[in-house]
Design a protein around this motif. Structure first.
Motif, mmCIF file in Angstrom:
data_model
loop_
_atom_site.group_PDB
_atom_site.id
_atom_site.type_symbol
_atom_site.label_atom_id
_atom_site.label_comp_id
_atom_site.label_asym_id
_atom_site.label_seq_id
_atom_site.Cartn_x
_atom_site.Cartn_y
_atom_site.Cartn_z
ATOM 1 N N PHE A 125 0.877 -1.161 0.000
ATOM 2 C CA PHE A 125 0.000 0.000 0.000
ATOM 3 C C PHE A 125 0.915 1.212 0.000
ATOM 4 O O PHE A 125 1.565 1.515 1.004
ATOM 5 C CB PHE A 125 -0.912 -0.013 1.230
ATOM 6 N N ILE A 126 1.003 1.898 -1.135
ATOM 7 C CA ILE A 126 1.948 2.995 -1.310
ATOM 8 C C ILE A 126 1.185 4.308 -1.436
ATOM 9 O O ILE A 126 0.205 4.395 -2.176
ATOM 10 C CB ILE A 126 2.821 2.772 -2.564
ATOM 11 N N VAL A 127 1.646 5.321 -0.727
ATOM 12 C CA VAL A 127 0.982 6.618 -0.699
ATOM 13 C C VAL A 127 1.931 7.694 -1.230
ATOM 14 O O VAL A 127 3.089 7.779 -0.805
ATOM 15 C CB VAL A 127 0.530 6.973 0.730
ATOM 16 N N SER A 128 1.438 8.504 -2.152
ATOM 17 C CA SER A 128 2.231 9.616 -2.687
ATOM 18 C C SER A 128 2.112 10.827 -1.776
ATOM 19 O O SER A 128 1.027 11.385 -1.604
ATOM 20 C CB SER A 128 1.754 9.998 -4.090
ATOM 21 N N VAL A 166 1.378 -6.525 5.051
ATOM 22 C CA VAL A 166 1.105 -5.419 4.136
ATOM 23 C C VAL A 166 2.195 -4.364 4.295
ATOM 24 O O VAL A 166 2.378 -3.790 5.371
ATOM 25 C CB VAL A 166 -0.284 -4.799 4.396
ATOM 26 N N HIS A 167 2.900 -4.127 3.216
ATOM 27 C CA HIS A 167 3.988 -3.150 3.195
ATOM 28 C C HIS A 167 3.401 -1.774 2.910
ATOM 29 O O HIS A 167 2.950 -1.504 1.798
ATOM 30 C CB HIS A 167 4.989 -3.556 2.107
ATOM 31 N N VAL A 168 3.396 -0.901 3.904
ATOM 32 C CA VAL A 168 2.862 0.453 3.741
ATOM 33 C C VAL A 168 4.031 1.421 3.603
ATOM 34 O O VAL A 168 4.905 1.483 4.470
ATOM 35 C CB VAL A 168 1.978 0.863 4.937
ATOM 36 N N CYS A 169 4.036 2.177 2.509
ATOM 37 C CA CYS A 169 5.151 3.081 2.233
ATOM 38 C C CYS A 169 4.630 4.468 1.872
ATOM 39 O O CYS A 169 3.667 4.606 1.113
ATOM 40 C CB CYS A 169 6.008 2.528 1.097
ATOM 41 N N TRP A 204 7.588 0.624 -8.381
ATOM 42 C CA TRP A 204 7.667 -0.805 -8.722
ATOM 43 C C TRP A 204 8.677 -1.500 -7.805
ATOM 44 O O TRP A 204 8.425 -2.587 -7.272
ATOM 45 C CB TRP A 204 8.061 -0.964 -10.187
ATOM 46 N N GLN A 205 9.820 -0.866 -7.624
ATOM 47 C CA GLN A 205 10.859 -1.446 -6.778
ATOM 48 C C GLN A 205 10.404 -1.544 -5.320
ATOM 49 O O GLN A 205 10.674 -2.539 -4.637
ATOM 50 C CB GLN A 205 12.142 -0.625 -6.893
ATOM 51 N N ILE A 206 9.714 -0.519 -4.840
ATOM 52 C CA ILE A 206 9.192 -0.555 -3.470
ATOM 53 C C ILE A 206 8.254 -1.741 -3.284
ATOM 54 O O ILE A 206 8.314 -2.459 -2.282
ATOM 55 C CB ILE A 206 8.455 0.762 -3.136
ATOM 56 N N ALA A 207 7.380 -1.936 -4.267
ATOM 57 C CA ALA A 207 6.393 -3.013 -4.171
ATOM 58 C C ALA A 207 7.021 -4.397 -4.227
ATOM 59 O O ALA A 207 6.355 -5.393 -3.914
ATOM 60 C CB ALA A 207 5.365 -2.874 -5.290
ATOM 61 N N HIS A 208 8.293 -4.471 -4.625
ATOM 62 C CA HIS A 208 8.963 -5.767 -4.741
ATOM 63 C C HIS A 208 10.147 -5.899 -3.784
ATOM 64 O O HIS A 208 11.000 -6.762 -3.964
ATOM 65 C CB HIS A 208 9.407 -5.994 -6.190
ATOM 66 N N GLN A 209 10.181 -5.078 -2.742
ATOM 67 C CA GLN A 209 11.240 -5.219 -1.747
ATOM 68 C C GLN A 209 11.049 -6.496 -0.934
ATOM 69 O O GLN A 209 9.916 -6.856 -0.597
ATOM 70 C CB GLN A 209 11.235 -4.018 -0.792
ATOM 71 N N PRO A 210 12.137 -7.178 -0.601
ATOM 72 C CA PRO A 210 12.026 -8.342 0.282
ATOM 73 C C PRO A 210 11.601 -7.907 1.687
ATOM 74 O O PRO A 210 11.881 -6.781 2.111
ATOM 75 C CB PRO A 210 13.439 -8.933 0.272
ATOM 76 N N LYS A 211 10.946 -8.805 2.396
ATOM 77 C CA LYS A 211 10.407 -8.449 3.717
ATOM 78 C C LYS A 211 11.487 -8.073 4.723
ATOM 79 O O LYS A 211 11.204 -7.382 5.710
ATOM 80 C CB LYS A 211 9.567 -9.601 4.269
ATOM 81 N N THR A 213 13.831 -6.047 4.217
ATOM 82 C CA THR A 213 14.289 -4.665 3.996
ATOM 83 C C THR A 213 13.158 -3.810 3.437
ATOM 84 O O THR A 213 13.259 -3.258 2.335
ATOM 85 C CB THR A 213 15.496 -4.616 3.037
ATOM 86 N N TRP A 214 12.085 -3.673 4.171
ATOM 87 C CA TRP A 214 10.973 -2.830 3.746
ATOM 88 C C TRP A 214 11.267 -1.363 4.069
ATOM 89 O O TRP A 214 11.681 -1.024 5.171
ATOM 90 C CB TRP A 214 9.686 -3.249 4.450
ATOM 91 N N THR A 215 10.998 -0.499 3.095
ATOM 92 C CA THR A 215 11.088 0.942 3.289
ATOM 93 C C THR A 215 9.718 1.471 3.702
ATOM 94 O O THR A 215 8.725 1.186 3.023
ATOM 95 C CB THR A 215 11.511 1.634 1.984
ATOM 96 N N HIS A 216 9.670 2.256 4.783
ATOM 97 C CA HIS A 216 8.390 2.904 5.093
ATOM 98 C C HIS A 216 8.305 4.283 4.451
ATOM 99 O O HIS A 216 7.261 4.680 3.963
ATOM 100 C CB HIS A 216 8.145 3.047 6.591
ATOM 101 N N GLU A 217 9.401 5.024 4.451
ATOM 102 C CA GLU A 217 9.345 6.376 3.879
ATOM 103 C C GLU A 217 10.626 6.664 3.109
ATOM 104 O O GLU A 217 11.723 6.316 3.537
ATOM 105 C CB GLU A 217 9.157 7.415 4.981
ATOM 106 N N LEU A 218 10.448 7.282 1.946
ATOM 107 C CA LEU A 218 11.597 7.728 1.168
ATOM 108 C C LEU A 218 11.249 9.041 0.505
ATOM 109 O O LEU A 218 10.076 9.389 0.366
ATOM 110 C CB LEU A 218 12.000 6.696 0.119
ATOM 111 N N ASP A 219 12.272 9.776 0.107
ATOM 112 C CA ASP A 219 12.020 11.034 -0.603
ATOM 113 C C ASP A 219 12.710 10.986 -1.961
ATOM 114 O O ASP A 219 13.818 10.478 -2.099
ATOM 115 C CB ASP A 219 12.452 12.250 0.217
#
Length: 227
Positions: A125-128, A166-169, A204-211, A213-219
């Motif tokens: 679940f990715i939020v802009s 659920v990976h929320v980013c 796309w890369q965020i949605a395919h990160q291994p569990k 190394t999940w990123t929650h926030e990036l800029d």
């Protein structure tokens, strides 16, 4: 009967980033489904006209989409309502409009999609977000207050649902996205703007990160952007 493709659901799938997101995931084998108040010309994949802030109609439309396509593997919240005005000229309707468009829509989208993703084994679940997610600027009180709220919502969702798979980013887009409308408004050199296809590749890369190394926030920002 063929194997059903995993679905990517993009809320705010207008011309520019929304369509680039659908195109990137479609190229990767996903069933692209876009949501928005009005359809762009020649939309990628399925497009459903919906006001995601409407609590009376949006949940039913989302439930129907999931019934027809299966649980989403990736959900992207990309809606925005930009209000730029001096504080004394910003009325409560402006605040409600920005909150409804960016926060209430995310609440309704998450309520409709997160449990189906959990039941299906997980997803993203990715939020802009935007520069205003971190810093309120003069004349941006309505927009920034809603973006701050959206960031807080994604933090809460991540902490509640990450253990369930659920990976929320939250992706902070710190720059102007290169669209025909943006070029007309800002007269910027395109090399100093954010390319929608490049943002889509990062999602796309965020949605395919291994569990592990999940990123929650990036800029994300152009190399020329000050910060």
């Amino acid at each position: 009967m063929g194997v059903q493709k995993p679905m990517v659901l993009v809320a705010g799938a207008g011309a520019g980033l929304g369509q680039s997101l659908l195109s990137r995931f479609a190229d990767g084998g996903f069933e692209p489904v876009g949501l928005g108040r009005s359809a762009p010309d020649a939309p990628v994949g399925q497009f459903h006209t919906v006001d995601l802030s409407d609590e009376t109609s949006a949940p039913d439309i989302l439930a129907k989409i999931i019934a027809e396509n299966g649980p989403p593997r990736v959900v992207i919240h990309n809606t925005a309502e930009l209000v730029i005005a001096p504080f004394m000229q910003t009325d409560l309707d402006d605040y409600r409009r920005t909150w409804d468009s960016m926060v209430q829509s995310a609440v309704l989208l998450a309520q409709a999609t997160i449990q189906p993703m959990i039941d299906a084994g997980g997803g993203s679940f990715i939020v802009s977000g935007a520069t205003a997610s971190l810093r309120g600027g003069a004349k941006f009180s309505a927009f920034a207050s809603a973006k701050f709220a959206l960031r807080g919502l994604t933090q809460s969702l991540a902490r509640e649902f990450q253990p369930a798979g659920v990976h929320v980013c939250h992706a902070i887009l710190d720059g102007i996205i290169d669209t025909a409308r943006a070029r007309a408004l800002h007269s910027l050199d395109p090399t100093k703007m954010m390319t929608p296809a490049d943002i889509a590749e990062t999602y796309w890369q965020i949605a395919h990160q291994p569990k592990s190394t999940w990123t929650h926030e990036l800029d994300l920002r152009p190399a020329s952007e000050g910060f």
